[in-house]
Design a protein around this motif. Structure first.
Motif, PDB file in Angstrom:
ATOM      1  N   PHE A   1       8.270   5.114   4.004  1.00 19.35           N
ATOM      2  CA  PHE A   1       7.087   4.647   4.722  1.00 19.35           C
ATOM      3  C   PHE A   1       6.994   3.125   4.790  1.00 19.35           C
ATOM      4  N   ILE A   2       7.843   2.436   4.025  1.00 22.44           N
ATOM      5  CA  ILE A   2       7.716   0.983   3.940  1.00 22.44           C
ATOM      6  C   ILE A   2       8.204   0.312   5.222  1.00 22.44           C
ATOM      7  N   LYS A   3       7.362  -0.505   5.803  1.00 21.09           N
ATOM      8  CA  LYS A   3       7.693  -1.311   6.967  1.00 21.09           C
ATOM      9  C   LYS A   3       6.562  -2.312   7.166  1.00 21.09           C
ATOM     10  N   PRO A   4       6.790  -3.366   7.922  1.00 20.16           N
ATOM     11  CA  PRO A   4       5.695  -4.306   8.194  1.00 20.16           C
ATOM     12  C   PRO A   4       4.513  -3.591   8.839  1.00 20.16           C
ATOM     13  N   GLY A   5       3.308  -3.961   8.390  1.00 12.41           N
ATOM     14  CA  GLY A   5       2.100  -3.420   9.006  1.00 12.41           C
ATOM     15  C   GLY A   5       1.402  -2.337   8.225  1.00 12.41           C
ATOM     16  N   ILE A   6       2.117  -1.663   7.295  1.00 11.93           N
ATOM     17  CA  ILE A   6       1.415  -0.640   6.514  1.00 11.93           C
ATOM     18  C   ILE A   6       0.675  -1.301   5.349  1.00 11.93           C
ATOM     19  N   LYS A   7      -0.333  -0.630   4.840  1.00  9.77           N
ATOM     20  CA  LYS A   7      -1.083  -1.150   3.703  1.00  9.77           C
ATOM     21  C   LYS A   7      -0.414  -0.727   2.401  1.00  9.77           C
ATOM     22  N   LEU A   8      -0.460  -1.623   1.434  1.00 11.52           N
ATOM     23  CA  LEU A   8       0.264  -1.435   0.181  1.00 11.52           C
ATOM     24  C   LEU A   8      -0.146  -0.159  -0.543  1.00 11.52           C
ATOM     25  N   TYR A   9      -1.416   0.234  -0.454  1.00 13.26           N
ATOM     26  CA  TYR A   9      -1.862   1.416  -1.201  1.00 13.26           C
ATOM     27  C   TYR A   9      -1.172   2.694  -0.747  1.00 13.26           C
ATOM     28  N   LYS A  10      -0.570   2.679   0.460  1.00  8.45           N
ATOM     29  CA  LYS A  10       0.124   3.862   0.966  1.00  8.45           C
ATOM     30  C   LYS A  10       1.264   4.278   0.040  1.00  8.45           C
ATOM     31  N   ILE A  11       1.912   3.283  -0.585  1.00  3.42           N
ATOM     32  CA  ILE A  11       3.002   3.574  -1.521  1.00  3.42           C
ATOM     33  C   ILE A  11       2.493   4.432  -2.667  1.00  3.42           C
ATOM     34  N   GLY A  12       1.388   4.008  -3.279  1.00  4.05           N
ATOM     35  CA  GLY A  12       0.819   4.753  -4.400  1.00  4.05           C
ATOM     36  C   GLY A  12       0.312   6.118  -3.994  1.00  4.05           C
ATOM     37  N   GLU A  13      -0.273   6.197  -2.807  1.00  7.67           N
ATOM     38  CA  GLU A  13      -0.791   7.472  -2.318  1.00  7.67           C
ATOM     39  C   GLU A  13       0.325   8.501  -2.179  1.00  7.67           C
ATOM     40  N   ILE A  14       1.442   8.083  -1.608  1.00  4.54           N
ATOM     41  CA  ILE A  14       2.581   8.991  -1.419  1.00  4.54           C
ATOM     42  C   ILE A  14       3.128   9.450  -2.766  1.00  4.54           C
ATOM     43  N   ILE A  15       3.288   8.500  -3.694  1.00  2.32           N
ATOM     44  CA  ILE A  15       3.824   8.833  -5.023  1.00  2.32           C
ATOM     45  C   ILE A  15       2.893   9.794  -5.750  1.00  2.32           C
ATOM     46  N   GLN A  16       1.613   9.466  -5.802  1.00  2.00           N
ATOM     47  CA  GLN A  16       0.656  10.318  -6.526  1.00  2.00           C
ATOM     48  C   GLN A  16       0.595  11.725  -5.937  1.00  2.00           C
ATOM     49  N   ASN A  17       0.528  11.821  -4.619  1.00  2.00           N
ATOM     50  CA  ASN A  17       0.448  13.140  -3.981  1.00  2.00           C
ATOM     51  C   ASN A  17       1.660  13.987  -4.313  1.00  2.00           C
ATOM     52  N   TYR A  18       2.838  13.382  -4.273  1.00  2.00           N
ATOM     53  CA  TYR A  18       4.064  14.144  -4.536  1.00  2.00           C
ATOM     54  C   TYR A  18       4.149  14.554  -5.998  1.00  2.00           C
ATOM     55  N   VAL A  19       3.855  13.627  -6.890  1.00  2.00           N
ATOM     56  CA  VAL A  19       3.940  13.924  -8.331  1.00  2.00           C
ATOM     57  C   VAL A  19       2.949  15.023  -8.719  1.00  2.00           C
ATOM     58  N   GLU A  20       1.719  14.885  -8.275  1.00  2.00           N
ATOM     59  CA  GLU A  20       0.684  15.862  -8.659  1.00  2.00           C
ATOM     60  C   GLU A  20       0.904  17.214  -7.992  1.00  2.00           C
ATOM     61  N   SER A  21       1.512  17.238  -6.815  1.00  2.00           N
ATOM     62  CA  SER A  21       1.830  18.522  -6.174  1.00  2.00           C
ATOM     63  C   SER A  21       2.908  19.270  -6.947  1.00  2.00           C
ATOM     64  N   ASN A  22       3.650  18.541  -7.782  1.00  2.00           N
ATOM     65  CA  ASN A  22       4.661  19.156  -8.651  1.00  2.00           C
ATOM     66  C   ASN A  22       4.144  19.355 -10.083  1.00  2.00           C
ATOM     67  N   HIS A  23       2.833  19.194 -10.244  1.00  2.28           N
ATOM     68  CA  HIS A  23       2.142  19.491 -11.513  1.00  2.28           C
ATOM     69  C   HIS A  23       2.527  18.540 -12.653  1.00  2.28           C
ATOM     70  N   PHE A  24       2.887  17.317 -12.290  1.00  5.64           N
ATOM     71  CA  PHE A  24       3.072  16.250 -13.259  1.00  5.64           C
ATOM     72  C   PHE A  24       1.976  15.203 -13.042  1.00  5.64           C
TER      73      PHE A  24
END
Length: 264
Positions: free
Chosen positions: A139-162
């Motif tokens: 998702f990283i490219k010019p123009g995206i907001k930095l919090y998107k990185i954390g959102e993607i990581i958290q969603n994926y990790v928690e969907s795997n029950h970690f």
């Protein structure tokens, strides 16, 4: 904002530093066997950095840290201090964290290693940690907001029950070890810096098999999971490009490309 944007000259130096950091992680893997102590691992890396790569460890002496690398085993989340009494054993999972200074520029990376045969849980935890980092890179490219990185990581990790450790984050990096911005590994919309070409920062999710809470040990450095559950981390130093990102600490066994294009 401008201090976060690196010049072409700086980027060239950081590519060199990043390659050296990656080479240390590629080199050390063959030594990680049962019965080696973590001080030996530290010494092998130290000598390789100093004598083979003509570089400097960023960790050694940083705020008093006594060793050249961090070695974090099983329930150690980060900042494990190598020592002679700490011996790797069959079934351990180990994070090796390498930070290099070359030509006055820093880069930083870490990865997980399996010692012999490890449990299904250990392998799955490490796989999810690595994939959470990989997914954020898409998702990283010019123009995206930095919090998107954390959102993607958290969603994926928690969907795997970690769970995601929230006390520690990625960071800008360049002429100093830790610069702006803070790169959180969970969603926080206040972290709304807009990414621009030339930014360089680390992404380094730490994820736990149990609860996210951590504790600091008496040495003032070693961070462990509070509930004794396993923890895993992967880290890369990332450059934002015109159309995506470059992984400056890319290694030969990666399941992603070194240059990632995210603009169609």
């Amino acid at each position: 904002m401008n201090c976060m944007i690196k010049t072409e000259s700086e980027i060239k130096k950081m590519r060199k530093s990043g390659k050296l950091t990656a080479e240390v992680l590629e080199m050390i893997g063959k030594y990680l066997q049962p019965d080696i102590n973590t001080e030996e691992i530290n010494q092998i890396c130290h000598d390789y950095i100093i004598y083979e790569k003509k570089a400097t460890s960023a960790c050694l002496g940083y705020h008093g840290f006594p060793k050249s690398i961090c070695v974090s085993i099983n329930d150690v989340v980060c900042h494990g201090i190598p020592n002679k009494k700490q011996i790797l054993k069959e079934g351990d999972i180990v994070n090796i964290d390498i930070s290099i200074v070359k030509n006055n520029y820093y880069t930083d990376a870490s990865k997980m290693f399996f010692i012999g045969n490890t449990s299904i849980l250990s392998k799955r935890l490490c796989k999810v940690a690595r994939e959470s980092l990989y997914k954020s890179l898409q998702f990283i490219k010019p123009g995206i907001k930095l919090y998107k990185i954390g959102e993607i990581i958290q969603n994926y990790v928690e969907s795997n029950h970690f769970s995601v450790v929230k006390e520690y984050c990625g960071h800008g990096i360049g002429r100093t070890f830790h610069e702006k911005p803070h790169v959180l590994h969970y969603k926080n919309k206040e972290n709304d810096i807009i990414l621009k070409k030339g930014m360089i920062f680390t992404i380094e999710p730490m994820i736990n098999a149990g609860k996210p809470e951590v504790k600091c040990m008496e040495d003032g450095w070693t961070i462990k999971t509070k509930d004794g559950s396993l923890s895993a981390q992967y880290e890369h130093t990332i450059l934002v490009t015109d159309n995506g990102c470059d992984v400056l600490t890319w290694q030969k066994d990666e399941e992603i490309k070194e240059k990632i294009v995210n603009i169609n």
